[in-house]
Scaffold this motif. Sequence first.
Motif, PDB file in Angstrom:
ATOM      1  N   PHE A  99     -18.498   9.676  -3.797  1.00 54.30           N
ATOM      2  CA  PHE A  99     -18.202   8.246  -3.666  1.00 54.30           C
ATOM      3  C   PHE A  99     -16.872   7.893  -4.329  1.00 54.30           C
ATOM      4  O   PHE A  99     -16.677   6.782  -4.797  1.00 54.30           O
ATOM      5  N   ALA A 140     -15.368  13.257  -2.076  1.00 57.28           N
ATOM      6  CA  ALA A 140     -14.317  12.467  -1.443  1.00 57.28           C
ATOM      7  C   ALA A 140     -13.366  11.980  -2.517  1.00 57.28           C
ATOM      8  O   ALA A 140     -13.779  11.664  -3.622  1.00 57.28           O
ATOM      9  N   PRO A 164     -15.654   5.888   1.152  1.00 61.72           N
ATOM     10  CA  PRO A 164     -15.670   6.080   2.598  1.00 61.72           C
ATOM     11  C   PRO A 164     -14.867   4.985   3.288  1.00 61.72           C
ATOM     12  O   PRO A 164     -14.784   3.865   2.784  1.00 61.72           O
ATOM     13  N   PRO A 165     -14.284   5.305   4.436  1.00 61.29           N
ATOM     14  CA  PRO A 165     -13.472   4.286   5.097  1.00 61.29           C
ATOM     15  C   PRO A 165     -14.311   3.074   5.478  1.00 61.29           C
ATOM     16  O   PRO A 165     -15.442   3.220   5.939  1.00 61.29           O
ATOM     17  N   ALA A 166     -13.740   1.928   5.257  1.00 63.99           N
ATOM     18  CA  ALA A 166     -14.468   0.701   5.573  1.00 63.99           C
ATOM     19  C   ALA A 166     -14.343   0.411   7.056  1.00 63.99           C
ATOM     20  O   ALA A 166     -13.476   0.947   7.733  1.00 63.99           O
ATOM     21  N   GLN A 167     -15.233  -0.422   7.522  1.00 62.38           N
ATOM     22  CA  GLN A 167     -15.144  -0.821   8.921  1.00 62.38           C
ATOM     23  C   GLN A 167     -13.936  -1.725   9.113  1.00 62.38           C
ATOM     24  O   GLN A 167     -13.411  -2.290   8.165  1.00 62.38           O
ATOM     25  N   ALA A 168     -13.515  -1.830  10.353  1.00 63.06           N
ATOM     26  CA  ALA A 168     -12.461  -2.790  10.647  1.00 63.06           C
ATOM     27  C   ALA A 168     -12.980  -4.175  10.313  1.00 63.06           C
ATOM     28  O   ALA A 168     -14.111  -4.503  10.625  1.00 63.06           O
ATOM     29  N   ARG A 169     -12.187  -4.953   9.663  1.00 64.98           N
ATOM     30  CA  ARG A 169     -12.676  -6.269   9.255  1.00 64.98           C
ATOM     31  C   ARG A 169     -11.498  -7.188   8.989  1.00 64.98           C
ATOM     32  O   ARG A 169     -10.360  -6.739   8.904  1.00 64.98           O
ATOM     33  N   ALA A 191     -17.172 -11.794   9.173  1.00 63.21           N
ATOM     34  CA  ALA A 191     -15.880 -11.286   9.650  1.00 63.21           C
ATOM     35  C   ALA A 191     -15.162 -10.521   8.548  1.00 63.21           C
ATOM     36  O   ALA A 191     -14.506  -9.515   8.801  1.00 63.21           O
ATOM     37  N   SER A 192     -15.315 -11.000   7.316  1.00 59.32           N
ATOM     38  CA  SER A 192     -14.635 -10.317   6.211  1.00 59.32           C
ATOM     39  C   SER A 192     -15.245  -8.939   5.972  1.00 59.32           C
ATOM     40  O   SER A 192     -14.614  -8.082   5.381  1.00 59.32           O
ATOM     41  N   ARG A 193     -16.489  -8.743   6.458  1.00 59.93           N
ATOM     42  CA  ARG A 193     -17.123  -7.432   6.314  1.00 59.93           C
ATOM     43  C   ARG A 193     -17.009  -6.614   7.602  1.00 59.93           C
ATOM     44  O   ARG A 193     -17.456  -5.469   7.656  1.00 59.93           O
ATOM     45  N   GLY A 194     -16.469  -7.225   8.644  1.00 56.98           N
ATOM     46  CA  GLY A 194     -16.372  -6.530   9.924  1.00 56.98           C
ATOM     47  C   GLY A 194     -17.713  -6.394  10.618  1.00 56.98           C
ATOM     48  O   GLY A 194     -17.900  -5.493  11.434  1.00 56.98           O
ATOM     49  N   TRP A 196     -12.419  -4.939  17.066  1.00 52.42           N
ATOM     50  CA  TRP A 196     -13.069  -4.831  15.764  1.00 52.42           C
ATOM     51  C   TRP A 196     -14.044  -3.659  15.722  1.00 52.42           C
ATOM     52  O   TRP A 196     -14.935  -3.615  14.905  1.00 52.42           O
ATOM     53  N   THR A 197     -13.888  -2.732  16.624  1.00 48.46           N
ATOM     54  CA  THR A 197     -14.794  -1.595  16.635  1.00 48.46           C
ATOM     55  C   THR A 197     -14.592  -0.762  15.377  1.00 48.46           C
ATOM     56  O   THR A 197     -13.464  -0.509  14.969  1.00 48.46           O
ATOM     57  N   ALA A 198     -15.672  -0.339  14.780  1.00 43.45           N
ATOM     58  CA  ALA A 198     -15.565   0.449  13.561  1.00 43.45           C
ATOM     59  C   ALA A 198     -14.942   1.801  13.876  1.00 43.45           C
ATOM     60  O   ALA A 198     -15.278   2.424  14.880  1.00 43.45           O
ATOM     61  N   PRO A 199     -14.019   2.271  13.043  1.00 43.72           N
ATOM     62  CA  PRO A 199     -13.409   3.573  13.296  1.00 43.72           C
ATOM     63  C   PRO A 199     -14.420   4.686  13.101  1.00 43.72           C
ATOM     64  O   PRO A 199     -15.355   4.563  12.324  1.00 43.72           O
ATOM     65  N   ARG A 215     -24.854  10.559   2.181  1.00 45.81           N
ATOM     66  CA  ARG A 215     -23.738   9.987   1.445  1.00 45.81           C
ATOM     67  C   ARG A 215     -23.193   8.749   2.150  1.00 45.81           C
ATOM     68  O   ARG A 215     -22.889   7.737   1.530  1.00 45.81           O
TER      69      ARG A 215
END
Lengths: 114, 638
Positions: A54, A89, A93-98, B203-206, B270-273, B287
Amino acid sequence: MSSEDARRRWCECPFFVLGVAADAPRAEIERTAQRLLAELAVGREKAKTYATPFGPRERTPELVRAAVAELRDPDKRLAHELWAHVEPASSAPPAQARWDGALEALGLGRRLAR
Amino acid sequence: MPGVGFAVLVVFWLLARGARGAAPQAQPQSDVPFAALVRILAGLGASTMAVIVARDGLGWARDGAPEPPRALMAVDVVLWSIAIPDLWIEGVLVPIGAARLSAWLERTLAPPSAYHERDGAGLLVAARAAARRPSTARLAYARRAIARAPQIGSRGAAAHALLLAVEGHLDDARALFQLVTDVHFREPGTARFARDWLAVDAASRGDRRAIARVARERAGRLARLLAALASLEAPAAWSARARLCVRWAFTPYRRQTWPLVRRTLAGATWTAPHEPMLSDAALEAHRRLLGRGPHEVRLRDVRAAVEAIETLSTSAELGARLATRALALGATTDVERLRSDWCRALTADVADVVAPTDLSLEHLESSPTKEQLLDAVRERRRAALEGLAADVRARTSDRRDLPAVEEWLAWSRIARALRRALRSASDAELAVLHRIVYPGVTNWAVRLCNVRGLRWLASHVFATSATLAERVHDVAAASQLRSNVRGCSAAFLPRRALPEDSTVGDERGNRIARLGSFLFLFALVPLGVATAVWLGNSPFVPVVLALLAVALLLPTRVRYVEAAVTEDGVLIQNARGAFFAEVDDVTMVPITSRATWIRLARRPRWIAGGTFLTFSRAPDVTRSALASLRARATTPGP
């Protein structure tokens, strides 16, 4: 127990604290522990953190001593090995697009928290 | 110029009223939309003056008639500001963070509320202004105003939630805003604001799903814009892009949302990568799940983690590896037991992550790990609910009350915990949850309604509990709770039935106008008549006279107080609540054989004044009650 406790417990896996592989020989574990303790004593920056699943965490002499003590017991080491089979890591972890900072941008909150 | 005098009188009266209301403290409020009347009168005056100014202006431009007086135009502007205060509040005061002034204007001129929470409008505006330009002083003002509000409804709760968000307590803010959208007694505008906030937070959290969920119901324009942005797939058709632009043009916060719109129009979605998998798939899934915040956990993450645990628990390869390592290390542990303990620990981790979310696990594929996980999640969610319910039970039994906004927050947490518990509950578990809620939590709601006057909040507690009671077929509890909901749902507080041994009770109650309001409206008569005469044959004359007539009739309903004297004291009730004043706190002075002054030494804030004039149709009963009260007051206690 919260997920934060679970993350902390995993991060304190002795193999991550010492930065050694799960199948590292006992001698290597001892040598690594001694080196880390010496580096922490002189305040070497690189030794002050260690990689976890983490992201980086703070490494302290107490953690190092506890880790090496845990790994000296074969039964405990076997249990810890189960948790060590994941690549640490270097960051979260990579965050979602937001829309970062949306609440702040619209004046709807979380400005004083910074 | 009678019209100008009329307008000035309106302005001065408002200023005098505002000076009293500037401090954030409980203000006695009329039970009629008095502010609406003022706004209508101001609007009428402004319209009349606008017509006059336009007429004179045309004459001046066409025939060289005298220029319309500038003072008249200035007063016209002031009157328009009173008639449509949002021009100032939303357009200027909230954006610059003028919390105090905007709250005062909103409180003074707020549109009538169906739920008598006019203070709440001021609270919400103050909180919004403080949030737009946060400073310690502004936030302290908003906090103080909320703490001193006599009644907290949906708007007060939304204001509190916004302040929580500004201070960084986003979890509590989410729960409270969610409650504001759910509660029955909500102002539509407040619910829209709450949904907008929830959408921005998502939106701020996607979280595209959360945005879509929030925007599905009656959401504000901002939430709908965000939903449109989040749902737009690239490449979008030109018609969809055009619709998006139009929607953006009609949405507030255009400057702030434009970069987002531009990015979406340029093809970003806004698709999650995709996250690359690392070496050990099973632990990597675990994890990834643990790395999620409570509001970022997705069912697919849980499914992956559960499948991984299921694989680990049955993997022959893992068994062989463990046996080999045990041999190499000289470990004496039973490797199968070690694996079983490890899988249980992994499952417990997943339960810790899932329990504080709204996820339902019923769609997971059936497996022993899923069953273990469900049990663990149920246990955690039930424990969370039990802890919160125990707190309110203890407070109810100790008669320990929290400030109104804290009570709202307490219920929002319980409601959230209950919602989560219901998502994972089996049929047998439902009965357990019902027993946790009923009667412990509902008794707290009874106290909220009867003692605290928080009927909006109590109604939601009763309704939620009634739904649960119906699900477990507890007919008696459901019936009682539905009855309580009805009691809270009346536009006015359900009046307590007058006690049978009441010695003084007037069915009509007393109609006591606030003197200031009455004199103000009374003073309108000569001014209104003079204005009508001055206007001559204008079509506005009948409107002016009709409004004056209404204005003179309304004050008789400004204060409606019902008083009933019993052996133990006096029950005072008006549209905002009921209060029982004990003998020691009551002074009664007979004025005539039918009229009696009643003075209360102590009273709640929502009872304005403290002196009431009661009339009885039964003078004998009044005399008897007075004698009884005197005797009781002078008789030493045991």
